[in-house]
Design a protein around this motif. Structure first.
Motif, PDB file in Angstrom:
ATOM      1  N   ALA A   8       0.842  -1.198   0.000  1.00 39.14           N
ATOM      2  CA  ALA A   8       0.000   0.000   0.000  1.00 39.14           C
ATOM      3  C   ALA A   8       0.876   1.247   0.000  1.00 39.14           C
ATOM      4  O   ALA A   8       1.862   1.326   0.725  1.00 39.14           O
ATOM      5  CB  ALA A   8      -0.921   0.000   1.217  1.00 39.14           C
ATOM      6  N   ASP A  53      -3.154  -2.469  -3.553  1.00 41.15           N
ATOM      7  CA  ASP A  53      -3.983  -2.326  -2.359  1.00 41.15           C
ATOM      8  C   ASP A  53      -4.423  -0.863  -2.273  1.00 41.15           C
ATOM      9  O   ASP A  53      -3.599   0.045  -2.360  1.00 41.15           O
ATOM     10  CB  ASP A  53      -3.141  -2.712  -1.143  1.00 41.15           C
ATOM     11  CG  ASP A  53      -3.901  -2.637   0.160  1.00 41.15           C
ATOM     12  OD1 ASP A  53      -5.078  -2.208   0.164  1.00 41.15           O
ATOM     13  OD2 ASP A  53      -3.308  -3.009   1.184  1.00 41.15           O
ATOM     14  N   ILE A  54      -5.716  -0.626  -2.120  1.00 42.28           N
ATOM     15  CA  ILE A  54      -6.210   0.752  -2.081  1.00 42.28           C
ATOM     16  C   ILE A  54      -6.131   1.364  -0.688  1.00 42.28           C
ATOM     17  O   ILE A  54      -6.410   2.542  -0.519  1.00 42.28           O
ATOM     18  CB  ILE A  54      -7.651   0.868  -2.616  1.00 42.28           C
ATOM     19  CG1 ILE A  54      -8.634   0.131  -1.721  1.00 42.28           C
ATOM     20  CG2 ILE A  54      -7.729   0.389  -4.051  1.00 42.28           C
ATOM     21  CD1 ILE A  54     -10.082   0.450  -2.025  1.00 42.28           C
ATOM     22  N   THR A  55      -5.720   0.571   0.296  1.00 40.89           N
ATOM     23  CA  THR A  55      -5.630   1.079   1.660  1.00 40.89           C
ATOM     24  C   THR A  55      -4.675   2.269   1.716  1.00 40.89           C
ATOM     25  O   THR A  55      -3.512   2.163   1.358  1.00 40.89           O
ATOM     26  CB  THR A  55      -5.116  -0.017   2.619  1.00 40.89           C
ATOM     27  OG1 THR A  55      -5.944  -1.160   2.498  1.00 40.89           O
ATOM     28  CG2 THR A  55      -5.092   0.479   4.050  1.00 40.89           C
ATOM     29  N   ARG A  58      -4.110   8.250  -1.290  1.00 38.62           N
ATOM     30  CA  ARG A  58      -4.625   9.605  -1.099  1.00 38.62           C
ATOM     31  C   ARG A  58      -4.511  10.460  -2.350  1.00 38.62           C
ATOM     32  O   ARG A  58      -5.242  11.419  -2.498  1.00 38.62           O
ATOM     33  CB  ARG A  58      -3.884  10.300   0.053  1.00 38.62           C
ATOM     34  CG  ARG A  58      -4.117   9.654   1.396  1.00 38.62           C
ATOM     35  CD  ARG A  58      -5.568   9.838   1.830  1.00 38.62           C
ATOM     36  NE  ARG A  58      -5.867   9.073   3.021  1.00 38.62           N
ATOM     37  CZ  ARG A  58      -6.659   8.021   3.045  1.00 38.62           C
ATOM     38  NH1 ARG A  58      -7.225   7.572   1.970  1.00 38.62           N
ATOM     39  NH2 ARG A  58      -6.899   7.385   4.159  1.00 38.62           N
ATOM     40  N   CYS A  77     -11.832   3.368  -6.166  1.00 42.91           N
ATOM     41  CA  CYS A  77     -11.416   3.517  -4.768  1.00 42.91           C
ATOM     42  C   CYS A  77     -12.571   3.993  -3.904  1.00 42.91           C
ATOM     43  O   CYS A  77     -12.757   3.516  -2.780  1.00 42.91           O
ATOM     44  CB  CYS A  77     -10.252   4.497  -4.657  1.00 42.91           C
ATOM     45  SG  CYS A  77      -8.700   3.866  -5.325  1.00 42.91           S
ATOM     46  N   THR A  78     -13.363   4.920  -4.417  1.00 42.13           N
ATOM     47  CA  THR A  78     -14.503   5.449  -3.680  1.00 42.13           C
ATOM     48  C   THR A  78     -15.518   4.346  -3.388  1.00 42.13           C
ATOM     49  O   THR A  78     -16.033   4.242  -2.274  1.00 42.13           O
ATOM     50  CB  THR A  78     -15.170   6.588  -4.476  1.00 42.13           C
ATOM     51  OG1 THR A  78     -14.193   7.600  -4.732  1.00 42.13           O
ATOM     52  CG2 THR A  78     -16.327   7.192  -3.715  1.00 42.13           C
ATOM     53  N   GLN A  80     -14.934   1.057  -3.310  1.00 42.66           N
ATOM     54  CA  GLN A  80     -14.359  -0.002  -2.491  1.00 42.66           C
ATOM     55  C   GLN A  80     -14.051   0.445  -1.061  1.00 42.66           C
ATOM     56  O   GLN A  80     -13.946  -0.383  -0.167  1.00 42.66           O
ATOM     57  CB  GLN A  80     -13.066  -0.531  -3.130  1.00 42.66           C
ATOM     58  CG  GLN A  80     -13.261  -1.149  -4.491  1.00 42.66           C
ATOM     59  CD  GLN A  80     -14.163  -2.363  -4.436  1.00 42.66           C
ATOM     60  OE1 GLN A  80     -14.014  -3.233  -3.588  1.00 42.66           O
ATOM     61  NE2 GLN A  80     -15.132  -2.418  -5.339  1.00 42.66           N
ATOM     62  N   ASN A  81     -13.870   1.733  -0.891  1.00 47.80           N
ATOM     63  CA  ASN A  81     -13.387   2.242   0.397  1.00 47.80           C
ATOM     64  C   ASN A  81     -14.402   3.178   1.043  1.00 47.80           C
ATOM     65  O   ASN A  81     -14.025   4.218   1.591  1.00 47.80           O
ATOM     66  CB  ASN A  81     -12.038   2.938   0.200  1.00 47.80           C
ATOM     67  CG  ASN A  81     -11.263   3.087   1.480  1.00 47.80           C
ATOM     68  OD1 ASN A  81     -11.565   2.455   2.475  1.00 47.80           O
ATOM     69  ND2 ASN A  81     -10.266   3.952   1.457  1.00 47.80           N
ATOM     70  N   ALA A  82     -15.663   2.863   0.940  1.00 50.43           N
ATOM     71  CA  ALA A  82     -16.745   3.597   1.613  1.00 50.43           C
ATOM     72  C   ALA A  82     -16.657   5.107   1.426  1.00 50.43           C
ATOM     73  O   ALA A  82     -16.740   5.865   2.372  1.00 50.43           O
ATOM     74  CB  ALA A  82     -16.762   3.238   3.085  1.00 50.43           C
ATOM     75  N   CYS A  84     -14.154   7.076   0.442  1.00 55.00           N
ATOM     76  CA  CYS A  84     -12.871   7.757   0.596  1.00 55.00           C
ATOM     77  C   CYS A  84     -12.227   7.903  -0.784  1.00 55.00           C
ATOM     78  O   CYS A  84     -11.692   6.944  -1.331  1.00 55.00           O
ATOM     79  CB  CYS A  84     -11.958   6.989   1.530  1.00 55.00           C
ATOM     80  SG  CYS A  84     -10.405   7.850   1.835  1.00 55.00           S
TER      81      CYS A  84
END
Length: 132
Positions: A8, A53-55, A58, A77-78, A80-82, A84
């Motif tokens: 990441a 990994d999108i974790t 930014r 990313c938006t 998959q990552n609620a 963000c």
């Protein structure tokens, strides 16, 4: 610092395979002082099949024709990552994309582009820039 695609990183650099574009993106990525991952784009600047990994991502750095892939990756990313969403920083004139769709547009000296709050006009290209 370049990280492996499996590690990441907060910055993704979209690799267009064009030396001049990549030199400028990498100069900016290095200036940020954050770990970054290179994402080699597919044919016609398409989103890569394998994504890191999108974790913690930014920022997505794009150049030229990579802008559509940057937008698609931000949407991914938006989803998959609620919600963000990473910021998109685009170097050069974005084609067929409204200015408000990008967080920062860095316009090169040779580009004609309208002024806006999220547009930064450079006096010199970044490919000859030194971090010093």
């Amino acid at each position: 610092m370049v990280t492996d695609i499996n590690v990441a990183a907060p910055v993704w650099v979209l690799d267009t395979g064009r030396a001049g574009e990549m030199a400028q993106c990498l100069t900016l990525a290095q200036a940020l002082g954050l770990p970054y991952t290179l994402l080699r784009l597919g044919p016609e600047f398409s989103v890569p099949e394998v994504l890191p990994d999108i974790t913690g991502v930014r920022v997505i750095l794009s150049f030229g024709n990579a802008v559509q892939a940057a937008l698609a990756l931000r949407d991914y990313c938006t989803q998959q990552n609620a919600g963000c969403a990473p910021a998109i920083v685009h170097i050069g004139r974005p084609s067929h994309v409204p200015v408000r769709a990008l967080d920062l547009i860095i316009i090169l000296p040779q580009d004609d582009y309208p002024s806006a709050p999220n547009v930064l006009r450079l006096a010199f290209p970044l490919n000859a820039a030194s971090l010093a």
